[in-house]
Every structure is written in structure tokens, then in C-alpha cells.
Write an enzyme that holds these catalytic residues in place. Sequence first.
Site, mmCIF file in Angstrom:
data_model
loop_
_atom_site.group_PDB
_atom_site.id
_atom_site.type_symbol
_atom_site.label_atom_id
_atom_site.label_comp_id
_atom_site.label_asym_id
_atom_site.label_seq_id
_atom_site.Cartn_x
_atom_site.Cartn_y
_atom_site.Cartn_z
ATOM 1 N N ARG A 15 0.936 -1.255 -0.132
ATOM 2 C CA ARG A 15 -0.031 -0.178 -0.010
ATOM 3 C C ARG A 15 0.781 1.114 0.092
ATOM 4 O O ARG A 15 2.241 1.312 0.092
ATOM 5 C CB ARG A 15 -0.734 0.163 1.310
ATOM 6 C CG ARG A 15 -1.987 -0.976 1.320
ATOM 7 C CD ARG A 15 -2.801 -1.155 2.444
ATOM 8 N NE ARG A 15 -1.885 -1.623 3.483
ATOM 9 C CZ ARG A 15 -2.291 -1.710 4.818
ATOM 10 N NH1 ARG A 15 -3.352 -1.489 5.262
ATOM 11 N NH2 ARG A 15 -1.407 -2.429 5.729
ATOM 12 N N LYS A 75 2.258 1.751 7.194
ATOM 13 C CA LYS A 75 2.532 0.922 8.736
ATOM 14 C C LYS A 75 3.622 1.569 9.477
ATOM 15 O O LYS A 75 4.174 2.780 9.091
ATOM 16 C CB LYS A 75 3.022 -0.360 7.919
ATOM 17 C CG LYS A 75 2.353 -1.240 7.526
ATOM 18 C CD LYS A 75 0.986 -1.774 8.277
ATOM 19 C CE LYS A 75 1.226 -2.354 9.425
ATOM 20 N NZ LYS A 75 -0.214 -2.683 9.901
ATOM 21 N N TYR A 94 -0.438 4.012 10.906
ATOM 22 C CA TYR A 94 -0.718 2.929 11.830
ATOM 23 C C TYR A 94 0.602 2.957 12.587
ATOM 24 O O TYR A 94 1.522 2.560 12.064
ATOM 25 C CB TYR A 94 -1.039 1.844 11.245
ATOM 26 C CG TYR A 94 -2.385 1.728 10.405
ATOM 27 C CD1 TYR A 94 -3.668 1.734 11.216
ATOM 28 C CD2 TYR A 94 -2.538 1.493 9.127
ATOM 29 C CE1 TYR A 94 -5.101 1.780 10.559
ATOM 30 C CE2 TYR A 94 -3.832 1.375 8.492
ATOM 31 C CZ TYR A 94 -4.904 1.680 9.183
ATOM 32 O OH TYR A 94 -6.064 1.657 8.669
ATOM 33 N N HIS A 96 -0.003 1.104 16.104
ATOM 34 C CA HIS A 96 -0.377 -0.294 17.214
ATOM 35 C C HIS A 96 0.854 -0.163 18.077
ATOM 36 O O HIS A 96 1.464 -1.301 18.329
ATOM 37 C CB HIS A 96 -0.208 -1.515 16.254
ATOM 38 C CG HIS A 96 -1.828 -1.493 15.230
ATOM 39 N ND1 HIS A 96 -2.732 -1.497 15.585
ATOM 40 C CD2 HIS A 96 -1.691 -1.335 13.902
ATOM 41 C CE1 HIS A 96 -3.707 -1.483 14.661
ATOM 42 N NE2 HIS A 96 -2.743 -1.200 13.476
ATOM 43 N N GLU A 118 -5.011 4.310 14.063
ATOM 44 C CA GLU A 118 -6.057 3.166 14.551
ATOM 45 C C GLU A 118 -6.644 3.968 15.967
ATOM 46 O O GLU A 118 -7.757 3.408 16.492
ATOM 47 C CB GLU A 118 -5.378 1.956 14.924
ATOM 48 C CG GLU A 118 -4.175 2.013 16.112
ATOM 49 C CD GLU A 118 -3.013 2.442 15.792
ATOM 50 O OE1 GLU A 118 -2.753 2.847 14.484
ATOM 51 O OE2 GLU A 118 -1.902 2.517 16.476
ATOM 52 N N ASP A 270 -2.655 -7.728 15.407
ATOM 53 C CA ASP A 270 -1.847 -6.406 15.310
ATOM 54 C C ASP A 270 -2.006 -5.652 16.844
ATOM 55 O O ASP A 270 -1.222 -4.802 17.067
ATOM 56 C CB ASP A 270 -2.235 -5.300 14.097
ATOM 57 C CG ASP A 270 -3.843 -5.092 14.191
ATOM 58 O OD1 ASP A 270 -4.447 -5.754 14.952
ATOM 59 O OD2 ASP A 270 -4.262 -4.451 13.497
HETATM 60 N N1 LIG Z 1 -4.270 -8.140 11.019
HETATM 61 C C1 LIG Z 1 -4.675 -7.172 10.218
HETATM 62 O O1 LIG Z 1 -4.103 -7.015 9.053
HETATM 63 C C2 LIG Z 1 -5.773 -6.152 10.745
HETATM 64 C C3 LIG Z 1 -6.355 -5.449 9.994
HETATM 65 C C4 LIG Z 1 -7.654 -4.466 10.571
HETATM 66 C C5 LIG Z 1 -7.993 -4.652 11.695
HETATM 67 N N2 LIG Z 1 -7.171 -5.439 12.440
HETATM 68 C C6 LIG Z 1 -7.376 -5.935 13.946
HETATM 69 O O2 LIG Z 1 -8.770 -6.561 14.341
HETATM 70 C C7 LIG Z 1 -9.324 -6.257 15.471
HETATM 71 C C8 LIG Z 1 -10.736 -5.841 15.425
HETATM 72 O O3 LIG Z 1 -10.876 -4.550 14.847
HETATM 73 P P1 LIG Z 1 -12.247 -3.969 14.281
HETATM 74 O O4 LIG Z 1 -12.179 -2.854 13.505
HETATM 75 O O5 LIG Z 1 -13.458 -5.084 14.126
HETATM 76 O O6 LIG Z 1 -12.672 -3.443 15.878
HETATM 77 P P2 LIG Z 1 -14.294 -3.190 16.589
HETATM 78 O O7 LIG Z 1 -14.098 -2.050 17.663
HETATM 79 O O8 LIG Z 1 -14.990 -2.688 15.426
HETATM 80 O O9 LIG Z 1 -14.766 -4.349 17.176
HETATM 81 C C9 LIG Z 1 -14.260 -5.004 18.190
HETATM 82 C C10 LIG Z 1 -15.398 -5.809 18.942
HETATM 83 O O10 LIG Z 1 -14.800 -6.713 20.036
HETATM 84 C C11 LIG Z 1 -15.749 -6.972 20.865
HETATM 85 N N3 LIG Z 1 -14.929 -7.384 22.089
HETATM 86 C C12 LIG Z 1 -14.424 -6.661 23.105
HETATM 87 N N4 LIG Z 1 -14.048 -7.566 23.905
HETATM 88 C C13 LIG Z 1 -14.568 -8.860 23.888
HETATM 89 C C14 LIG Z 1 -14.448 -9.985 24.293
HETATM 90 N N5 LIG Z 1 -14.078 -10.044 25.590
HETATM 91 N N6 LIG Z 1 -15.145 -10.879 23.735
HETATM 92 C C15 LIG Z 1 -15.884 -10.527 22.717
HETATM 93 N N7 LIG Z 1 -15.900 -9.614 21.843
HETATM 94 C C16 LIG Z 1 -15.307 -8.696 22.560
HETATM 95 C C17 LIG Z 1 -16.131 -5.358 20.879
HETATM 96 O O11 LIG Z 1 -17.330 -5.144 21.794
HETATM 97 C C18 LIG Z 1 -16.362 -4.941 19.535
HETATM 98 O O12 LIG Z 1 -17.598 -5.296 19.184
HETATM 99 C C19 LIG Z 1 -8.269 -4.980 16.032
HETATM 100 O O13 LIG Z 1 -7.327 -5.585 16.773
HETATM 101 C C20 LIG Z 1 -7.801 -4.367 14.797
HETATM 102 O O14 LIG Z 1 -6.664 -3.952 15.117
HETATM 103 C C21 LIG Z 1 -6.073 -6.276 12.069
#
Ligand SMILES: NC(=O)c1ccc[n+]([C@@H]2O[C@H](COP(=O)([O-])OP(=O)(O)OC[C@H]3O[C@@H](n4cnc5c(N)ncnc54)[C@H](O)[C@@H]3O)[C@@H](O)[C@H]2O)c1
Length: 370
Positions: A15, A75, A94, A96, A118, A270
Site C-alpha cells: 500500500r 505501516k 498506523y 499499534h 487506529e 496487530d
Molecule cells: N491483522 C490485520 O491486518 C488487521 C487489519 C484490520 C484490523 N485488525 C484488527 O482487528 C481487530 C478488530 O478490529 P475491528 O475494527 O473489528 O474493531 P471493533 O471495535 O469494530 O470491534 C471489536 C469488537 O470486539 C468486541 N469485544 C471486546 N472485548 C471482547 C470480548 N472479550 N469478547 C468478545 N468480543 C469482544 C467489542 O465489543 C467490539 O464489538 C483489531 O485488533 C484491529 O486492530 C487487524
Amino acid sequence: MIIGVPREIKNNEYRVGLLPVHCEALTEAGHTVLVEHRAGEGSGVLDQDYRAAGARIVNSPRVLFRRADLIVKVKEPQPSEILLLHSGQIVFTYFHFAADKKLFSSTLRSGIIAIAYETIQSPDGSLPLLTPMSEIAGRMAVHEGAKYLEEPMKGRGLLLAGVPGVAPAKVTILGGGIVGANAAKMAAGLGADVSILDINLNRLRYLDDVMPKNVKTLMSNAHNIREQVRDADLLIGAVLRPGARAPMLVSRKLVKQMKRGAVIVDVAIDQGGCIETSRPTTHEKPTYLVNGVVHYCVTNMPGAVARTSTLALTNATFPYAMEIAQRGFARAVRENSALALGVNIARGRVVYPDLAKQYRLPLTSLKEVL
Ligand SMILES: NC(=O)c1ccc[n+]([C@@H]2O[C@H](COP(=O)([O-])OP(=O)(O)OC[C@H]3O[C@@H](n4cnc5c(N)ncnc54)[C@H](O)[C@@H]3O)[C@@H](O)[C@H]2O)c1
């Protein structure tokens, strides 16, 4: 202002922070945009496209980092980039920090102003710069999961959808936010048997309303997690506590009880991951096995679909970059409360409460550093 757009150097990251259309708007507003040679190549954008939009192409990252007041990237700065940062420079990307102490400490020492995509948060609680990448990662989690469930990939040899007369695979999703909902939509569309667990009852109500019949919603508690994880063919980690480390929901002991050849896609990696056996992986070597369970824990999943991701990301980030360029750091964060929440570190001080708490450092109020 001089705005710098470096070429991303993280493993398999294709990206780029800004597109020619954004360079055009910035230069028209009187700013100078420096773009590193071949920065857009991975997203299908050539140096000449940037040049035509008024940007200057710079061959060396050293020159770009030295001259830019504002760096817009994708990143977190890699170790070689950290060495190029200078005190007072604004870096918009980002970060993190909660998942990487080394990055946090070296960024703090550099004296920059770190505005993390983020943690920018709208008054309604949504995370507008995480959302587009979460939409992509959520959808990709199902592609990747389906691929690694195949026998040659060390999976159980299951087709997510099943076929007439053969049951579909079971998909368990921990966290029903943006990642979780997008993963559920994709998995349900393929015909899988999907469960989403969340602690937010209102969110579960919403998901129950909008999801098709093959998606069931469950309260996230120890009992339901245990049952669903044991039963899962594909387990997707999608929880988030904004700015903090992900909560650990699945122990190593529970992973041992999963089916051999089941697949874990821990998207929350992440932020440290929500499964005890998860550790960060790269697109080059995305998976590893623990007790026969395939783990996919790539920290920059959207980087693999760079053309889609760069467009989706910059649609969301550019308005903030433009505000910083036009108003300068202090006025921009004073006038935009969402942007203010993106400031994690400023001039050697920690201004984001969760980070100060996690790393046991004093918290400075944002006002003090303006
Ligand atoms: N690996 C990657 O490339 C990548 C890319 C994008 C996002 N992410 C990560 O994905 C994760 C989720 O992001 P998102 O945008 O969906 O966040 P979000 O805030 O939209 O959703 C997170 C959800 O987790 C729930 N939650 C919190 N504690 C919980 C628990 N104990 N049990 C069950 N649910 C629980 C919250 O209520 C919420 O609905 C983040 O860590 C984000 O950084 C990673």
C-alpha cells in the site's frame, strides 16, 4: 508544509500513504509533496502519475524523511525508518504501539508527534481509519481461512460451504465489530455455519437483525467461548479494546482441544492477538502449526490486496492529512476532537492514557504539548 510519502518497506506491504489525486489537492493548496521513487508501484501507481499531479519524486528515503514536516504512510516505521525521524516531525500512520514495546520506546525517544490512524475516534465511538482496513481484513479472513482449510495447506480438508448432503464448515468469530461482521457476512454468503461472540449485547442485537439465518449470535463468556472454539473448523479472532492490548480469550490449553487441521485466523494480532498461541507472521510465511492447528496471524493482511486497500485507506485518511497540512498540528487537533484522539506520543511524552498505563509512564495532557 512539506509532506513526505515514503515507499513502504514492511514485509510484503504494497500500500501507499497518498495517491496522485491527493498530491494534486495538496499542491493546489500550496503545499509541497515529496514521494519516494516507486512508492506507489505496489498499488499500481507510477512515479510519472505522481509527477503529473504536482508531486516531486525523491530517490532516497533519507532525503524524504529529513525534509518532510509531515510523513503520511501506512505501516508503523520500521527500525531503519525510526533512525530517519527527527524531533517535532509529524508522522501520520498506523502505529499499534500497544503490541510493540520496542517500537513504542524508540518512537518516544525520536521526539516525533505520532498520530496513530487506529486511535482516531469519532464522537460516536467509531474508529474511522481502522474501519476500512477492518472491512478488508474481515473479508480476507474468510478467504484465507478457506484456503488453509484445504488438505495441502495442512488444513482439515474441508470446503467451507459444504455441498448438498454434506454439512458446511463451522466458523466461530470472536468479536462482532467491523472485522467480525465482515467476516460473518462473507462466511455466511459461502454457506458456512457461523457463530459470532461479543460482550456488547446491543451489538449482538444489531447483528442478529442484519445477518442471515446461518449466523447465530452468542454472548462472549468463558463457557460459550470454550464450546464454540472446540467445535470450530475456522476460528477468527476479531476483538478490540481501542488502543489497548487485545484481551486473551483462548488459552493454549483450549487450542489443544481444537480439531486437528482446524484453522485460526487471528486478525487481532496487530494488537497482540486474542489467542495465547498466536504470534505475528508475514505474508511471506503466513502460517505455522500448534498441535496440528493452522495459525494465520499476518499483521498487515490488507497489504496483500493493495489496490483495493490503498483506495479504501486513503479515502478515509486523506481528509485528516489535509487538515493537518492546512491548519498545522496544534490548530488541527484543537479543532478536531477525533484527530486529537489519534495523538499517542508528542515530543517525547505519552499523551494516550491506555499507553501510559500499559507502559507505566506518566501521562501528559495533549493541551500541554500544543
Ligand atoms: N491483522 C490485520 O491486518 C488487521 C487489519 C484490520 C484490523 N485488525 C484488527 O482487528 C481487530 C478488530 O478490529 P475491528 O475494527 O473489528 O474493531 P471493533 O471495535 O469494530 O470491534 C471489536 C469488537 O470486539 C468486541 N469485544 C471486546 N472485548 C471482547 C470480548 N472479550 N469478547 C468478545 N468480543 C469482544 C467489542 O465489543 C467490539 O464489538 C483489531 O485488533 C484491529 O486492530 C487487524
